[in-house]
Write a protein that holds these residues in place. Sequence first.
Motif, mmCIF file in Angstrom:
data_model
loop_
_atom_site.group_PDB
_atom_site.id
_atom_site.type_symbol
_atom_site.label_atom_id
_atom_site.label_comp_id
_atom_site.label_asym_id
_atom_site.label_seq_id
_atom_site.Cartn_x
_atom_site.Cartn_y
_atom_site.Cartn_z
ATOM 1 N N LEU A 161 7.933 50.897 32.171
ATOM 2 C CA LEU A 161 7.429 52.113 31.131
ATOM 3 C C LEU A 161 6.759 51.334 30.209
ATOM 4 C CD1 LEU A 161 10.267 54.686 31.599
ATOM 5 C CD2 LEU A 161 7.930 54.859 32.522
ATOM 6 N N VAL A 162 7.417 50.527 29.558
ATOM 7 C CA VAL A 162 6.722 49.802 28.406
ATOM 8 C C VAL A 162 5.397 48.998 28.893
ATOM 9 C CG1 VAL A 162 7.138 47.971 26.757
ATOM 10 C CG2 VAL A 162 8.885 49.625 27.018
ATOM 11 N N MET A 163 5.611 48.289 29.918
ATOM 12 C CA MET A 163 4.297 47.469 30.407
ATOM 13 C C MET A 163 3.173 48.544 30.600
ATOM 14 S SD MET A 163 4.789 44.722 29.738
ATOM 15 C CE MET A 163 3.244 43.849 30.513
ATOM 16 N N GLU A 164 3.520 49.699 31.106
ATOM 17 C CA GLU A 164 2.469 50.757 31.649
ATOM 18 C C GLU A 164 1.540 51.143 30.135
ATOM 19 O OE1 GLU A 164 1.954 54.990 33.682
ATOM 20 O OE2 GLU A 164 3.926 53.943 33.792
ATOM 21 N N ARG A 165 2.662 51.326 29.258
ATOM 22 C CA ARG A 165 2.015 51.782 28.159
ATOM 23 C C ARG A 165 0.985 50.409 27.447
ATOM 24 N NH1 ARG A 165 4.868 55.519 23.917
ATOM 25 N NH2 ARG A 165 2.909 54.870 22.807
ATOM 26 N N VAL A 166 1.415 49.424 27.666
ATOM 27 C CA VAL A 166 0.585 48.116 27.039
ATOM 28 C C VAL A 166 -0.652 48.124 27.894
ATOM 29 C CG1 VAL A 166 0.599 45.760 26.913
ATOM 30 C CG2 VAL A 166 2.696 46.711 26.275
ATOM 31 N N GLU A 167 -0.565 48.177 29.343
ATOM 32 C CA GLU A 167 -1.656 47.957 29.925
ATOM 33 C C GLU A 167 -2.710 49.053 30.230
ATOM 34 O OE1 GLU A 167 -0.161 47.181 33.742
ATOM 35 O OE2 GLU A 167 0.535 45.297 33.615
ATOM 36 N N GLU A 168 -2.387 50.326 29.742
ATOM 37 C CA GLU A 168 -3.241 51.488 29.654
ATOM 38 C C GLU A 168 -4.633 51.290 29.051
ATOM 39 O OE1 GLU A 168 -5.331 54.976 28.705
ATOM 40 O OE2 GLU A 168 -3.984 54.021 27.431
ATOM 41 N N PRO A 169 -4.233 50.805 27.747
ATOM 42 C CA PRO A 169 -5.633 50.858 27.182
ATOM 43 C C PRO A 169 -6.732 49.671 27.799
ATOM 44 C CG PRO A 169 -3.971 50.728 25.406
ATOM 45 C CD PRO A 169 -3.199 50.747 27.120
ATOM 46 N N LEU A 170 -5.864 48.518 28.313
ATOM 47 C CA LEU A 170 -6.689 47.531 28.947
ATOM 48 C C LEU A 170 -7.351 47.934 30.279
ATOM 49 C CD1 LEU A 170 -4.080 44.707 28.406
ATOM 50 C CD2 LEU A 170 -6.067 45.210 27.127
ATOM 51 N N ARG A 171 -6.846 48.945 30.853
ATOM 52 C CA ARG A 171 -7.592 49.422 32.081
ATOM 53 C C ARG A 171 -8.596 50.478 31.761
ATOM 54 N NH1 ARG A 171 -1.856 50.219 34.493
ATOM 55 N NH2 ARG A 171 -2.159 52.016 33.384
ATOM 56 N N ARG A 172 -8.585 51.159 30.649
ATOM 57 C CA ARG A 172 -9.474 52.314 30.315
ATOM 58 C C ARG A 172 -10.999 51.719 30.194
ATOM 59 N NH1 ARG A 172 -7.251 54.720 25.527
ATOM 60 N NH2 ARG A 172 -8.768 53.277 24.569
ATOM 61 N N PRO A 173 -11.986 51.901 30.672
ATOM 62 C CA PRO A 173 -13.311 51.392 30.493
ATOM 63 C C PRO A 173 -13.792 51.809 29.160
ATOM 64 C CG PRO A 173 -13.506 53.198 31.900
ATOM 65 C CD PRO A 173 -11.960 52.893 31.827
ATOM 66 N N ALA A 174 -14.403 50.879 28.521
ATOM 67 C CA ALA A 174 -15.066 51.383 27.245
ATOM 68 C C ALA A 174 -16.301 52.291 27.182
ATOM 69 C CB ALA A 174 -15.511 50.039 26.467
ATOM 70 N N SER A 175 -16.369 53.435 26.394
ATOM 71 C CA SER A 175 -17.376 54.097 26.480
ATOM 72 C C SER A 175 -18.829 53.486 25.573
ATOM 73 C CB SER A 175 -17.135 55.458 25.714
ATOM 74 O OG SER A 175 -16.701 55.188 24.450
ATOM 75 N N PRO A 176 -19.810 53.821 25.880
ATOM 76 C CA PRO A 176 -20.947 53.213 25.092
ATOM 77 C C PRO A 176 -20.814 53.531 23.560
ATOM 78 C CG PRO A 176 -21.760 54.351 27.045
ATOM 79 C CD PRO A 176 -20.354 54.528 26.910
ATOM 80 N N ARG A 177 -20.149 54.914 23.092
ATOM 81 C CA ARG A 177 -20.021 55.212 21.831
ATOM 82 C C ARG A 177 -19.023 54.350 21.068
ATOM 83 N NH1 ARG A 177 -15.928 56.903 19.260
ATOM 84 N NH2 ARG A 177 -14.957 57.772 21.135
ATOM 85 N N GLU A 178 -17.860 53.754 21.900
ATOM 86 C CA GLU A 178 -16.987 53.045 21.444
ATOM 87 C C GLU A 178 -17.514 51.561 21.235
ATOM 88 O OE1 GLU A 178 -12.214 52.902 22.357
ATOM 89 O OE2 GLU A 178 -13.473 52.734 24.056
ATOM 90 N N VAL A 179 -18.424 51.147 22.204
ATOM 91 C CA VAL A 179 -18.881 49.829 21.975
ATOM 92 C C VAL A 179 -19.748 49.801 20.745
ATOM 93 C CG1 VAL A 179 -20.471 47.906 23.041
ATOM 94 C CG2 VAL A 179 -18.682 49.171 24.360
ATOM 95 N N SER A 180 -20.627 50.778 20.667
ATOM 96 C CA SER A 180 -21.480 50.858 19.321
ATOM 97 C C SER A 180 -20.776 50.668 18.144
ATOM 98 C CB SER A 180 -22.336 52.231 19.535
ATOM 99 O OG SER A 180 -23.068 52.214 18.465
ATOM 100 N N GLU A 181 -19.757 51.521 18.194
ATOM 101 C CA GLU A 181 -18.832 51.498 16.889
ATOM 102 C C GLU A 181 -17.959 50.438 16.501
ATOM 103 O OE1 GLU A 181 -15.040 54.527 15.420
ATOM 104 O OE2 GLU A 181 -16.589 55.268 16.844
ATOM 105 N N PHE A 182 -17.759 49.935 17.743
ATOM 106 C CA PHE A 182 -17.162 48.298 17.462
ATOM 107 C C PHE A 182 -18.162 47.345 17.049
ATOM 108 C CE2 PHE A 182 -16.734 44.150 19.430
ATOM 109 C CZ PHE A 182 -15.647 43.735 18.904
ATOM 110 N N LEU A 183 -19.447 47.344 17.447
ATOM 111 C CA LEU A 183 -20.304 46.344 16.979
ATOM 112 C C LEU A 183 -20.644 46.720 15.457
ATOM 113 C CD1 LEU A 183 -22.677 46.183 19.982
ATOM 114 C CD2 LEU A 183 -21.062 44.457 19.494
#
Length: 85
Positions: free
Chosen positions: A24-46
């Motif tokens: 259960l802990v590993m699932e919570r850690v991996e979830e953000p890594l599996r989620r693809p980045a949205s164009p808005r998120e990439v723009s905000e990151f940059l």
Amino acid sequence: MRVGVDDGELGVILFPPLLIAFLLVMERVEEPLRRPASPREVSEFLDTATPGEVDTLATSGIRRALFRWRRRRHRGRRSQNPPLV
């Protein structure tokens, strides 16, 4: 007649719940890594990335850089709005 539980029996009893907790802990850690980045998120990151996050982008790729960036944003959000008790 035996009353106590030895180490082997204790391990057999505790192994399944500990394994489930770990999964259960590993699932919570991996979830953000599996989620693809949205164009808005990439723009905000940059726009808002720190030099360390940009270095992570160059050396380890967008997934790890976004993971660091999301973690920093999540921590900052908690400290800006403390709960009112």
